[in-house]
Scaffold this motif. Structure first.
Motif, PDB file in Angstrom:
ATOM      1  N   ILE A 158       3.105  -8.076  -9.195  1.00  0.00           N
ATOM      2  CA  ILE A 158       2.755  -9.122  -8.079  1.00  0.00           C
ATOM      3  C   ILE A 158       3.884  -9.350  -7.023  1.00  0.00           C
ATOM      4  N   ARG A 186       4.410  -0.448  -9.768  1.00  0.00           N
ATOM      5  CA  ARG A 186       4.020  -1.089 -11.036  1.00  0.00           C
ATOM      6  C   ARG A 186       4.889  -1.982 -11.774  1.00  0.00           C
ATOM      7  N   GLN A 221       2.173   1.729  -3.291  1.00  0.00           N
ATOM      8  CA  GLN A 221       1.408   2.414  -4.398  1.00  0.00           C
ATOM      9  C   GLN A 221       1.058   3.860  -4.170  1.00  0.00           C
ATOM     10  N   ALA A 222       1.195   4.404  -2.827  1.00  0.00           N
ATOM     11  CA  ALA A 222       0.854   5.499  -2.538  1.00  0.00           C
ATOM     12  C   ALA A 222       1.973   6.376  -2.955  1.00  0.00           C
ATOM     13  N   PHE A 223       3.257   6.089  -2.650  1.00  0.00           N
ATOM     14  CA  PHE A 223       4.566   6.933  -2.670  1.00  0.00           C
ATOM     15  C   PHE A 223       5.593   6.608  -3.885  1.00  0.00           C
ATOM     16  N   GLN A 265       0.799  -1.215  -0.158  1.00  0.00           N
ATOM     17  CA  GLN A 265      -0.077   0.132  -0.148  1.00  0.00           C
ATOM     18  C   GLN A 265       0.967   1.176  -0.140  1.00  0.00           C
ATOM     19  N   PHE A 316       4.775   4.871  -7.203  1.00  0.00           N
ATOM     20  CA  PHE A 316       3.791   4.034  -7.905  1.00  0.00           C
ATOM     21  C   PHE A 316       4.306   3.611  -9.118  1.00  0.00           C
ATOM     22  N   GLU A 317       5.452   4.082  -9.734  1.00  0.00           N
ATOM     23  CA  GLU A 317       6.130   3.430 -11.193  1.00  0.00           C
ATOM     24  C   GLU A 317       6.597   2.412 -10.362  1.00  0.00           C
TER      25      GLU A 317
END
Lengths: 208, 281
Positions: A102, A98, A90-92, A87, A94-95
């Protein structure tokens, strides 16, 4: 436990009992994220963080955890930590999150984390569990960084995205080795590292 | 002590407390960080629109570049454009609209090539102009791959037939296999391909192996080894989105008329797609 033996525990986990090269655990992510050094570094940091925190918490709770459900309890704690890391990424970042896709989530099933929790933290005080976990995390990181160094350098002619060997396809002189960018190349490199470690520590060789 | 630790009630209590603490932590992180994650996702979408349109350069300011792009809403049924004052297109959430009965319709099995289930009545399109001339139009596309719904953008040049660029930015395909639809080198191969054949049918699809060169391969895109099922999904979503239920009416009208003629007045909008981003119900 004395300072001396803690140090032995720490460095032993990095080299002599390296989780990837000796125990051959955590291979899946070692193949998947080592095509570039940047992703390998993030994965190393995430795993070291998770294994260190998980081992410490599990060691602190080791007298409370009922034996019958200990594996479930360990998995729950590890899964919670991994979700938190995911989490935050994803918040800080993002690249990066991605690129790792998984594989951050798959830290949950990384045998190194479970192995340290079940094999060490359940029976040892928090201080030692932390040292042991950090050692293992760094041992994993050392292999990942070595593998990704070879793969990115020879596969893409760069390190951390910076061009070191100018590629022939972009007007340089270096003909990239495409195999290095594919996961199987990690097998060759890891096999080479295992061989190297067995040369240094002959005790690891299997008896005939 | 040791015996008490293993008693059934003790085990239950420990597990319950642990579950509660962990659930609180996970839920707290998910809720607390949601806003930032949403902002990241929106930025990533915009970045991908720019990539598809060929406007993005590494390190460029996405927001500033995106300001030059005009976002409009298309009524998919007849291809007409909504006037911007009817609804702020940047506040329109296409996926939410597709999920709601009021702003979408159910696709029949024959129609539903892309595996969407429901199709929104309105879709956003992104118009890129240079010196007032419409230069590129970027269309959102999505469809089922092997494991997941794949989201992407495809950009067409001003003839509304030639591919200018493509991106896939969100999917759950296997990394290294189907996940290679993200690979910029593969996406590069889309450029210059033609969507419609001589009979105005959507003919563009992905083939196995290499697409034949030249005229023969102008409706064919290179395959990726190990990604056959994912790419079947890509072919199907192309057929759907460039077909009569997708953007075909819009693209045909764009070829004949101009953006201004295609814009209907606010009163003609039968049902406003009142689903903004973040709006609750």
């Amino acid at each position: 436990m004395s300072e001396e033996s803690k140090r032995a525990l720490f460095f032993g986990s990095i080299f002599e009992r390296n989780p990837i090269a000796v125990l051959v655990l955590g291979i899946c992510s070692a193949l998947a994220v080592t095509a570039s050094m940047a992703t390998a570094l993030v994965m190393s940091i995430c795993l070291t963080l998770v294994v260190a925190v998980a081992s410490t918490i599990i060691s602190l709770l080791r007298h409370q955890i009922p034996n019958t459900v200990r594996i479930g309890v360990q998995i729950t704690i590890i899964a919670t930590l991994v979700i938190l890391v995911d989490q935050v990424l994803q918040a800080f970042y993002f690249e990066l999150s991605r690129q790792l896709s998984i594989f951050v989530g798959l830290i949950i099933t990384n045998c190194i984390v479970m192995g340290r929790a079940e094999g060490f933290a359940m029976n040892n005080p928090p201080g030692e569990a932390l040292v042991d976990a950090l050692g293992n995390g760094l041992g994993y990181s050392a292999i990942l960084m070595t593998v990704s160094f070879c793969r990115e350098l020879f596969g893409a002619g760069s390190l951390f995205g910076y061009t070191v060997l100018p590629l022939a396809s972009r007007g340089g002189w270096y003909e990239a080795n495409g195999l290095m960018l594919l996961p199987p190349s990690a097998f060759f490199i890891i096999a080479g590292l295992i061989w190297l470690l067995r040369e240094i520590y002959p005790g690891q060789r299997e008896k005939e | 002590m040791a015996a008490a630790k293993e008693s059934t009630s003790r085990v239950l209590a420990t597990v319950l407390i642990l579950a509660l603490v962990c659930a609180t932590l996970v839920a707290g992180a998910a809720v607390g960080l949601r806003e930032r994650q949403e902002a990241n996702r929106l930025l990533d979408q915009r970045k991908n629109i720019l990539i598809a349109a060929g406007l993005y350069r590494e390190g460029a300011d996405v927001e500033a570049l995106f300001d030059n792009i005009e976002t409009r809403l298309v009524r998919l049924a007849d291809g007409s454009l909504l006037p911007p004052e009817a609804l702020d297109p940047t506040a329109y959430d296409q996926l939410k609209a597709a999920a709601r009965p009021r702003t979408s319709r159910e696709l029949s099995r024959e129609e539903d090539l892309a595996g969407l289930g429901r199709l929104e009545k309105y879709a956003p399109v992104y118009l890129v102009r240079q010196n007032g001339e419409l230069q590129t139009v970027v269309l959102p596309i999505r469809g089922r791959g092997l494991w997941s719904l794949m989201h992407g953008y495809v950009a067409l040049t001003a003839d509304f037939n030639t591919i200018a660029g493509v991106t896939f930015y969100r999917h759950g395909e296997t990394p290294g296999l189907g996940g290679e639809i993200e690979n910029p080198d593969w996406q590069q191969g889309w450029q210059g391909k033609q969507v419609y054949d001589r009979r105005q049918q959507a003919a563009l699809r992905v083939v196995k192996g290499q697409a034949p060169p030249g005229e023969e391969g102008k409706h064919r895109i290179d395959g990726i080894s190990g990604a056959t099922l994912t790419l079947e999904g890509v072919s199907e979503l192309l057929e759907f989105w460039f077909g009569p239920h997708g953007f075909k009416p819009f693209l045909q009208r764009l070829q004949r008329e101009g953006v201004t003629e295609m814009t209907i007045s606010g009163e003609q909008v039968d049902e406003l797609p009142l689903v903004g981003q973040g709006s609750g119900t």
